[in-house]
Design a protein around this motif. Structure first.
Motif, PDB file in Angstrom:
ATOM      1  N   HIS A  18       2.708-102.977 164.071  1.00 17.28           N
ATOM      2  CA  HIS A  18       1.772-103.988 164.558  1.00 17.28           C
ATOM      3  C   HIS A  18       2.317-104.588 165.854  1.00 17.28           C
ATOM      4  N   TYR A  19       1.454-104.727 166.825  1.00 19.36           N
ATOM      5  CA  TYR A  19       1.800-105.450 168.052  1.00 19.36           C
ATOM      6  C   TYR A  19       0.830-106.616 168.123  1.00 19.36           C
ATOM      7  N   LYS A  60      -0.421 -97.249 169.676  1.00 26.66           N
ATOM      8  CA  LYS A  60      -1.805 -97.612 169.984  1.00 26.66           C
ATOM      9  C   LYS A  60      -2.674 -96.388 170.251  1.00 26.66           C
ATOM     10  N   ASP A  68       8.521-109.671 172.238  1.00 28.49           N
ATOM     11  CA  ASP A  68       8.359-109.141 173.595  1.00 28.49           C
ATOM     12  C   ASP A  68       8.178-110.287 174.596  1.00 28.49           C
ATOM     13  N   ALA A 126       5.392 -98.894 170.934  1.00 26.13           N
ATOM     14  CA  ALA A 126       4.154 -99.655 170.778  1.00 26.13           C
ATOM     15  C   ALA A 126       2.991 -98.966 171.488  1.00 26.13           C
ATOM     16  N   ASP A 127       3.242 -98.462 172.685  1.00 23.31           N
ATOM     17  CA  ASP A 127       2.181 -97.795 173.456  1.00 23.31           C
ATOM     18  C   ASP A 127       1.714 -96.510 172.766  1.00 23.31           C
ATOM     19  N   SER A 143       4.128-112.444 171.969  1.00 22.14           N
ATOM     20  CA  SER A 143       3.849-111.028 171.691  1.00 22.14           C
ATOM     21  C   SER A 143       4.981-110.499 170.825  1.00 22.14           C
ATOM     22  N   GLN A 168      -0.453-110.601 169.159  1.00 22.21           N
ATOM     23  CA  GLN A 168      -0.437-111.611 170.227  1.00 22.21           C
ATOM     24  C   GLN A 168      -1.318-112.788 169.811  1.00 22.21           C
ATOM     25  N   LYS A 213       8.795-100.675 173.819  1.00 22.20           N
ATOM     26  CA  LYS A 213       7.441-100.733 174.374  1.00 22.20           C
ATOM     27  C   LYS A 213       6.780 -99.351 174.350  1.00 22.20           C
ATOM     28  N   TYR A 249      -4.435-107.045 162.675  1.00 20.98           N
ATOM     29  CA  TYR A 249      -3.266-107.290 161.829  1.00 20.98           C
ATOM     30  C   TYR A 249      -3.732-107.960 160.551  1.00 20.98           C
ATOM     31  N   LEU A 256       6.348-107.271 168.197  1.00 20.00           N
ATOM     32  CA  LEU A 256       6.248-105.933 167.613  1.00 20.00           C
ATOM     33  C   LEU A 256       6.868-105.979 166.220  1.00 20.00           C
TER      34      LEU A 256
END
Length: 289
Positions: free
Chosen positions: A22-23, A122, A46, A118-119, A83, A25, A115, A130, A85
């Motif tokens: 999960h990322y 996605k 982050d 995370a990218d 933010s 925000q 990162k 979430y 992760l």
């Protein structure tokens, strides 16, 4: 004709499964209720800051901080305007003990790896929302090529790089135990668990959950280190304690049986005689004479 030698690759650690990524925000305060589970979880900030608890201890994470929750550790998370992760994964490798109760600051290279994970996540899984009550990730209809494998590889690389950055010297690295020492340490940990639970009825499943190793690995390595199975060793410890009770107390066979977690006095007597050649009463009588 030239001959080639094929070198076996020894793995320091192996991520077996990715549980969730999960990322988040959150603009409003998000409070994750206390939970615990039988796999690892890393929480990386982050941007901004977040507050975690680890077995009741409150910890503040600022930008670049990563906190590792080991299996079965109770933890919570509170964050807002940041933010974060959150990555949960299954890894039974001995080297993961390095991260137990660790709060670390990642360098630029390590943040870049995180990162990248995370990218790729996605582009691989549907992680657009979430929900702390639902821990399931579905693949996207058209996931990026090799996404799952890349996440695993980048995560292993990140973990190893963190360990290297904190333990490596110009002379190499002797922090981590050799395989023989690892097996002996594992046996010592299991024996401590057995000794601490002489009044209980531990199973291999129970021990596997406590130390986060597979049952097959526990059985194989414990037998290699001690020459006995875990259950055989457990019974010997119980009977050793039973001898102390018989010599130093007035407890009956039934009471000793109950104190040591045997199903019935008959089963206790049968086990005692199998290991000592005498019944509990015969042993007590002979010792007191």
């Amino acid at each position: 004709m030239r001959k080639y030698f094929k070198y076996k690759i020894n793995s320091l650690l192996v991520v077996r499964r990715i549980i969730s990524i999960h990322y988040i925000q959150p603009e409003e305060q998000m409070v994750q209720e206390e939970e615990n589970h039988d796999f690892w979880e890393l929480v990386l900030v982050d941007k901004g800051s977040a507050i975690c608890t680890s077995n009741g201890k409150q910890i503040t994470l600022n930008e670049g901080h990563v906190l590792f929750h080991q299996p079965n550790e109770k933890h919570t998370l509170v964050c807002k305007d940041c933010s974060v992760l959150i990555l949960s994964f299954d890894c039974l490798s001995e080297a993961m003990r390095f991260f137990s109760e660790k709060l670390l600051k990642l360098n630029k290279k390590q943040m870049s790896l995180a990162k990248e994970i995370a990218d790729i996540a996605k582009k691989t899984y549907d992680i657009t929302f979430y929900n702390s009550d639902v821990e399931i990730m579905n693949l996207l209809p058209h996931p990026t090529l090799g996404g799952e494998q890349l996440i695993k590889n980048y995560l292993e690389t990140l973990l190893i790089d963190v360990m290297r950055s904190l333990t490596e010297t110009e002379y190499g690295n002797d922090v981590f135990l050799k395989e023989k020492d690892i097996n002996n340490k594992l046996a010592e940990d299991i024996i401590k668990i057995l000794k601490d639970n002489l009044s209980g009825r531990l199973t291999i499943d129970d021990i596997s959950k406590k130390i986060s190793y597979s049952k097959a690995y526990i059985f194989r390595q414990f037998k290699s280190s001690t020459g006995k199975s875990v259950i055989e060793y457990y019974q010997e410890l119980k009977i050793g304690k039973a001898k102390e009770y018989l010599i130093n107390s007035n407890l009956s066979v039934k009471e000793i049986s109950q104190k040591l977690g045997f199903d019935t006095p008959n089963y206790f007597t049968k086990t005692f005689k199998k290991l000592t050649g005498k019944t509990p009463l015969e042993y007590k009588k002979r010792t007191n004479n």
